[in-house]
Design an enzyme around this catalytic site. Sequence first.
Site, PDB file in Angstrom:
ATOM      1  N   HIS A 137      -1.183  19.994 112.752  1.00  0.00           N
ATOM      2  CA  HIS A 137      -1.419  20.020 114.195  1.00  0.00           C
ATOM      3  C   HIS A 137      -2.886  19.841 114.557  1.00  0.00           C
ATOM      4  O   HIS A 137      -3.781  20.321 113.879  1.00  0.00           O
ATOM      5  CB  HIS A 137      -0.858  21.301 114.828  1.00  0.00           C
ATOM      6  N   ASN A 138      -3.095  19.090 115.638  1.00  0.00           N
ATOM      7  CA  ASN A 138      -4.420  18.830 116.216  1.00  0.00           C
ATOM      8  C   ASN A 138      -5.343  18.019 115.327  1.00  0.00           C
ATOM      9  O   ASN A 138      -6.548  17.948 115.563  1.00  0.00           O
ATOM     10  CB  ASN A 138      -5.111  20.130 116.636  1.00  0.00           C
TER      11      ASN A 138
END
Length: 349
Positions: free
Chosen positions: A244-245
């Site tokens: 994520h991210n």
Amino acid sequence: MKQLTLTAAEIAEMIKGKVVGEPGRVVHSVAGIKEAKGDQLSFIGNKRYEHQFETTEAGVILVCPDLESAASDKHTLIVTDHVDYAFATVVAVFAEKPPVFEPGVHPSAVVASDVKLGEGVTVGANVVIEPGVEIGDGAVIGAGCYLGHQVKIGAGTILYPNVTVMYRCTIGRKCILHPGVVIGADGFGFVPGPQGLVKVPQTGIVQIDDDVELGANTTVDRARFGRTWIKSNVKVDDQVMIAHNVVIGESSILVAQTGIAGSAELGRGVVLGAKAGINGHITIGDGVQVAGTSGVVKSLPAGAIALGTPAESQREFMARHTLPSRFEKLQKKFEALKAEVEALKGSAR
């Protein structure tokens, strides 16, 4: 491969190369250097593989300028500065045309009533498309794919069978997602609570820009907030994990089984070798190259080359690995000098 008849001269003109040998030699197909026969074209792109001239039967061989002197009556050479690119160009000429996908929606597909389908879209068998999805012109959604709520798929993108794209994620134009790719599963986020681990909501999306290719069974997690972002022209091999991210810069290459932890940011043109691991919350500069199986635990500046675990520069790696042998040589010299000194002391008495 389809059978064609091309001369060495015609191929050289196609790739802007130079013929060394018989320009009229004919080839009918392409093959690897070990398997190629007299009527086939192959390539040798590096001088360290020069020994392969002795065993190959290839009639025409694409070579780098360093190998121009290897010409003989057995082979016709075509010299080019960019052998890999030139060979790919010729392979495309001999390659069979890819399968043609018939536009339309298969009767077994489940498509929500408000889905927006562009012109010439193909939706395969057993596809499920949830409400709010938009699919651009000419896109192909292969058998068994799942598109979650409000997903956007760009024009000309191909999703091969059993690709999953979860809610609100976006995929750009002319992308290729191979079988088993999962886009937008929750990022791995948990915090300790009074009664054990508590799940942290993953509220962001995955954004994939144009001309991205993702290999089979690769996974890209949705962001905790904001977006996990794969920029244009990125090429990803099979079984790669992107957390994520994470942000991956334009034209980067991620080889098989690479893993990138949350919130790492990769610059433009980064190359990660097979099974490389990238720590979370670090920055990898433009053009960085990381050797296979290396573990990168700290940020790397633009242009760095890193290898080993923990990853280090080439100079650091070589210094550390050559130190024992260098020390042994110095030890021997020291012992020899010590013996000479003792001998001189003895003769001076």
